[in-house]
Write a protein that holds these residues in place. Structure first.
Motif, short mmCIF file in Angstrom:
data_model
loop_
_atom_site.label_atom_id
_atom_site.label_comp_id
_atom_site.label_asym_id
_atom_site.label_seq_id
_atom_site.Cartn_x
_atom_site.Cartn_y
_atom_site.Cartn_z
N LEU A 51 0.86 -1.16 -0.16
CA LEU A 51 -0.14 -0.02 0.05
C LEU A 51 0.78 1.14 0.02
O LEU A 51 1.73 1.39 0.87
CB LEU A 51 -0.91 -0.03 1.05
N ILE A 52 0.69 1.92 -1.08
CA ILE A 52 1.55 3.24 -1.19
C ILE A 52 0.95 4.52 -1.30
O ILE A 52 0.07 4.65 -2.46
CB ILE A 52 2.38 3.12 -2.62
N PRO A 53 0.78 5.26 -0.18
CA PRO A 53 0.22 6.70 -0.28
C PRO A 53 1.22 7.60 -1.35
O PRO A 53 2.49 7.63 -0.72
CB PRO A 53 0.04 7.04 1.24
N ALA A 54 0.58 8.33 -2.07
CA ALA A 54 1.18 9.13 -2.96
C ALA A 54 0.54 10.56 -3.03
O ALA A 54 -0.68 10.62 -3.45
CB ALA A 54 1.54 8.78 -4.39
N HIS A 55 1.35 11.62 -2.70
CA HIS A 55 0.81 13.03 -3.11
C HIS A 55 2.01 13.83 -3.90
O HIS A 55 3.13 13.85 -3.42
CB HIS A 55 0.85 13.61 -1.72
N ASN A 56 1.49 13.93 -5.08
CA ASN A 56 2.56 14.64 -6.09
C ASN A 56 3.90 13.92 -6.10
O ASN A 56 5.06 14.56 -5.86
CB ASN A 56 2.59 15.93 -5.62
N GLU A 57 3.84 12.71 -6.42
CA GLU A 57 5.14 11.78 -6.51
C GLU A 57 5.56 11.42 -7.90
O GLU A 57 6.11 10.42 -8.07
CB GLU A 57 5.19 10.72 -5.53
N ALA A 58 5.03 12.15 -8.91
CA ALA A 58 5.19 11.61 -10.29
C ALA A 58 6.63 11.42 -10.70
O ALA A 58 7.07 10.64 -11.43
CB ALA A 58 4.53 12.69 -11.31
N SER A 59 7.59 12.48 -10.16
CA SER A 59 8.86 12.18 -10.41
C SER A 59 9.65 11.08 -9.88
O SER A 59 10.82 11.11 -10.29
CB SER A 59 9.58 13.69 -10.07
N VAL A 60 9.41 10.42 -8.79
CA VAL A 60 9.73 9.61 -8.25
C VAL A 60 9.28 8.25 -7.94
O VAL A 60 9.78 7.33 -7.75
CB VAL A 60 10.36 9.93 -6.60
N ILE A 61 8.05 8.10 -8.50
CA ILE A 61 7.16 6.78 -8.18
C ILE A 61 7.60 5.87 -9.22
O ILE A 61 7.50 4.51 -8.74
CB ILE A 61 5.73 7.16 -7.80
N THR A 62 8.12 6.12 -10.10
CA THR A 62 8.72 5.03 -11.24
C THR A 62 9.58 4.29 -10.64
O THR A 62 9.69 3.01 -10.87
CB THR A 62 8.90 5.71 -12.53
N ARG A 63 10.61 4.90 -10.02
CA ARG A 63 11.82 4.35 -9.44
C ARG A 63 11.47 3.43 -8.38
O ARG A 63 12.04 2.28 -8.49
CB ARG A 63 12.87 5.57 -9.03
N THR A 64 10.58 3.93 -7.50
CA THR A 64 10.10 3.28 -6.32
C THR A 64 9.51 1.87 -7.00
O THR A 64 9.57 0.81 -6.38
CB THR A 64 8.88 3.88 -5.55
N LEU A 65 8.30 1.87 -7.74
CA LEU A 65 7.84 0.77 -8.37
C LEU A 65 8.83 -0.12 -8.96
O LEU A 65 8.65 -1.46 -8.91
CB LEU A 65 6.69 1.27 -9.46
N SER A 66 9.77 0.37 -9.78
CA SER A 66 10.71 -0.45 -10.56
C SER A 66 11.39 -1.21 -9.53
O SER A 66 11.80 -2.33 -9.74
CB SER A 66 11.46 0.52 -11.25
N SER A 67 11.90 -0.82 -8.38
CA SER A 67 12.54 -1.68 -7.32
C SER A 67 11.55 -2.63 -6.54
O SER A 67 12.15 -3.78 -6.09
CB SER A 67 12.81 -0.74 -6.24
N LEU A 68 10.46 -2.53 -6.70
CA LEU A 68 9.18 -3.38 -5.80
C LEU A 68 8.91 -4.74 -6.87
O LEU A 68 8.79 -5.47 -6.66
CB LEU A 68 8.10 -2.76 -5.77
N LEU A 69 8.49 -4.22 -8.37
CA LEU A 69 8.05 -5.12 -9.15
C LEU A 69 8.81 -6.45 -9.38
O LEU A 69 8.14 -7.63 -9.20
CB LEU A 69 7.80 -4.55 -10.57
N PRO A 70 10.02 -6.29 -9.33
CA PRO A 70 10.82 -7.62 -9.53
C PRO A 70 10.66 -8.53 -8.29
O PRO A 70 10.84 -9.76 -8.26
CB PRO A 70 12.24 -7.50 -9.64
N GLN A 71 10.12 -8.12 -7.22
CA GLN A 71 10.00 -8.87 -6.00
C GLN A 71 8.75 -9.54 -5.93
O GLN A 71 8.18 -10.21 -4.64
CB GLN A 71 10.46 -7.89 -4.72
N LEU A 72 7.85 -9.04 -6.70
CA LEU A 72 6.21 -9.62 -6.50
C LEU A 72 6.19 -11.10 -6.71
O LEU A 72 6.77 -11.56 -7.82
CB LEU A 72 5.51 -8.62 -7.16
N THR A 73 5.26 -11.72 -6.25
CA THR A 73 4.94 -13.42 -6.65
C THR A 73 3.50 -12.92 -7.22
O THR A 73 2.96 -11.85 -7.30
CB THR A 73 4.89 -14.06 -5.40
#
Length: 393
Positions: A51-73
Motif C-alpha cells: 500500500l503506497i500513499p502518494a501525494h505529487n510523487e510523479a517524479s519519483v514513483i517510477t523508481r520506487t515501483l521499479s524496485s518493487l515489481l521484481p520482488q512480487l509473486t
C-alpha cells in the motif's frame, strides 16, 4: 543556592535515564553478535498487498515501483493511492501496471487518510499481509519477501531498516543528519532486536498482518502517526519486530523542505514523549510486560540533538556550581554522561557509518545541533501537531 543545587542534581539524575537507554541500545548493537532472522524456509510466502500513499510523487514513483515489481509473486499486488495530487502521479503509476486509486478531499488531508482509503478498497479481497511504503522509497532486493514472511512467521508488525539517501554533494550538516538517522533507525533498533525486544515503527517499510491492521483506523493526520501506531499495537499485544536485513531508502528533503520535514518528525516525537510514555509505563506495570517497559524507555529518549542540548544546558549550571560554589558532584556526573554519549556516537559511526560518512564531517555535529535549536523553540511557541505534506524541491 540550595534550591539551585537540588534542581540541578535532580535534573542530572533524571537525564541519566535517556542517556543510559541510548548507550545501552547502541552498545548492544555494537557488542552482541547478530542472530539470523531470515525467515526463508520457515513459512509459505503470504499473499501480500503493498500500500503506497502518494501525494505529487510523479517524479519519483517510477523508481520506487521499479524496485518493487521484481520482488512480487503472482499472488501479490501493489495499490497506489494518489491523494489530492495536482500532478500526474496516478497516470505514471498506472503505466507501470499497478492498481491506482485517486482520492480528492480538501478537508481530510494526510497520509493516514490515504492509507485508510486504500484499506477500505483492500477489504474487497483481503490479503494476508499489508506492507506500507512511501512513494519515494527504494526497496533493496528481496526486502519485500523478508518483511512479509517475517510478518507471517511472528504474527506481529515488522519494521524494515528505513534510511535516507542524499544528493551527490551533501553539506556537512546533511551528513551529520544522515548519521543521526542511521543511529535512530538502524543501530538502536538492532540493539533492541538482539534482546528480542520490540522497536518503534518508522513510517515506511512497515509490514502488518491483515487481521491486526484491519481492526484499527489509520484515518488521521497526526505528525507522529507511525509512533502512535507502534504504541497502540503494542498495547493491543502486537509490538513491532525489527527486520534489519530488509532495507528501505527514502529521500531527505533539502533547504526549506528539510526544515519542514524535520519539524514534523521532531515535534511529533516530543508530543509522543509527553503523551504516550506515561500511558505505556502504566500499562507495562499493570500488565507486567517487559516489552512495554522496553518500548516506554525507547520512546522516552529524545532526538539525539535535543538530548545534547538538554545535557549542555544542565552542564552550564553544573559548571557554575563547581566554579562559584565549589560544588562538583553535578558537574562530574554530567561529564560522565557527556563522555558516554560522545563515545557511543563515535563507536556507532565507526562500525555502521564509516563507509558513508567521512570522519571530518563529525566536526559539524555542533553546527547541526545549533541548526536544530529553532525547531525545538518552535515546539514551545507553536508546536506542529498535525501531518502536513513536505513538498518536493
Amino acid at each position: 543556592m540550595f534550591l539551585g543545587y537540588f534542581v540541578t542534581i535532580t535534573l542530572t539524575i533524571l537525564l541519566f535515564v535517556p542517556v543510559l537507554v541510548f548507550v545501552a541500545e547502541c552498545g548492544l548493537a555494537l557488542l552482541l553478535p547478530s542472530e539470523n532472522t531470515d525467515p526463508s524456509g520457515t513459512t509459505d510466502h503470504p499473499r501480500t498487498a503493498i500500500l503506497i500513499p502518494a501525494h505529487n510523487e510523479a517524479s519519483v514513483i517510477t523508481r520506487t515501483l521499479s524496485s518493487l515489481l521484481p520482488q512480487l509473486t503472482p499472488q501479490d499486488q501493489i495499490l497506489v493511492v494518489a491523494d489530492n495530487c495536482s500532478d500526474n502521479t496516478a497516470e505514471v503509476a498506472r503505466r507501470m501496471g499497478v492498481q491506482v486509486l485517486e482520492r480528492e478531499n480538501d478537508h481530510l488531508r494526510g497520509k493516514g487518510y490515504a492509507l485508510d482509503y486504500g484499506m477500505q478498497w483492500l477489504k474487497k479481497n483481503p490479503p494476508e499481509v499489508v506492507v506500507i511504503l512511501d512513494a519515494d522509497c527504494l526497496v533493496s532486493p528481496n526486502a519485500l519477501p523478508e518483511i512479509s514472511d517475517l510478518v507471517k512467521k511472528t504474527g506481529r508488525p515488522v519494521q524494515a531498516t528505513y534510511l535516507m539517501e542524499y544528493h551527490s554533494h551533501p553539506t556537512p550538516k546533511e551528513t551529520v543528519s544522515r548519521l543521526a538517522l542511521l543511529i535512530k533507525n538502524l543501530v538502536r533498533p538492532l540493539g533492541l532486536a538482539k534482546l528480542k525486544l520490540p522497536c518503534l515503527l518508522t513510517g515506511s517499510g512497515m509490514g502488518f498482518p491483515w487481521s491486526v491492521l484491519s481492526e484499527i483506523s489509520l484515518a488521521g493526520n497526526k505528525t507522529a502517526d507511525d509512533m502512535q501506531l507502534s504504541v497502540d499495537l503494542a498495547l493491543a499485544g502486537y509490538p513491532a519486530v525489527y527486520c534489519p536485513q530488509a532495507r528501505v531508502i527514502g529521500r531527505l528533503m533539502e533547504d526549506k523542505a528539510a526544515i519542514s520535514q524535520r519539524k514534523r518528525w521532531e515535534h511529533g516525537h516530543l508530543e509522543m514523549i509527553m503523551t504516550e510514555t506515561p500511558r505505556l509505563f502504566l500499562a507495562a506495570i499493570a500488565q507486567k510486560r517487559l516489552d512495554l517497559l522496553a518500548l516506554t524507555l525507547e520512546l522516552s529518549v529524545p532526538p539525539l540533538s535535543l538530548l545534547m542540548m538538554i545535557w549542555m544546558s544542565i552542564l552550564g549550571v553544573g559548571v557554575w556550581l563547581a566554579v562559584v560554589h565549589n560544588i562538583w558532584m553535578p558537574f562530574l556526573i554530567l561529564a560522565i554522561q557527556g563522555l558516554l554519549i560522545v563515545l557511543t556516537v563515535f563507536l556507532a559511526w565507526a562500525k555502521f557509518g564509516r563507509d558513508q560518512i567521512a570522519k571530518e564531517n563529525l566536526l559539524a555535529i555542533p553546527l547541526y545541533i545549533l541548526w536544530k535549536i529553532p525547531i525545538y523553540l518552535k515546539f514551545l511557541s507553536k508546536p506542529q501537531t498535525r501531518w502536513l505534506t513536505t513538498e518536493r524541491d
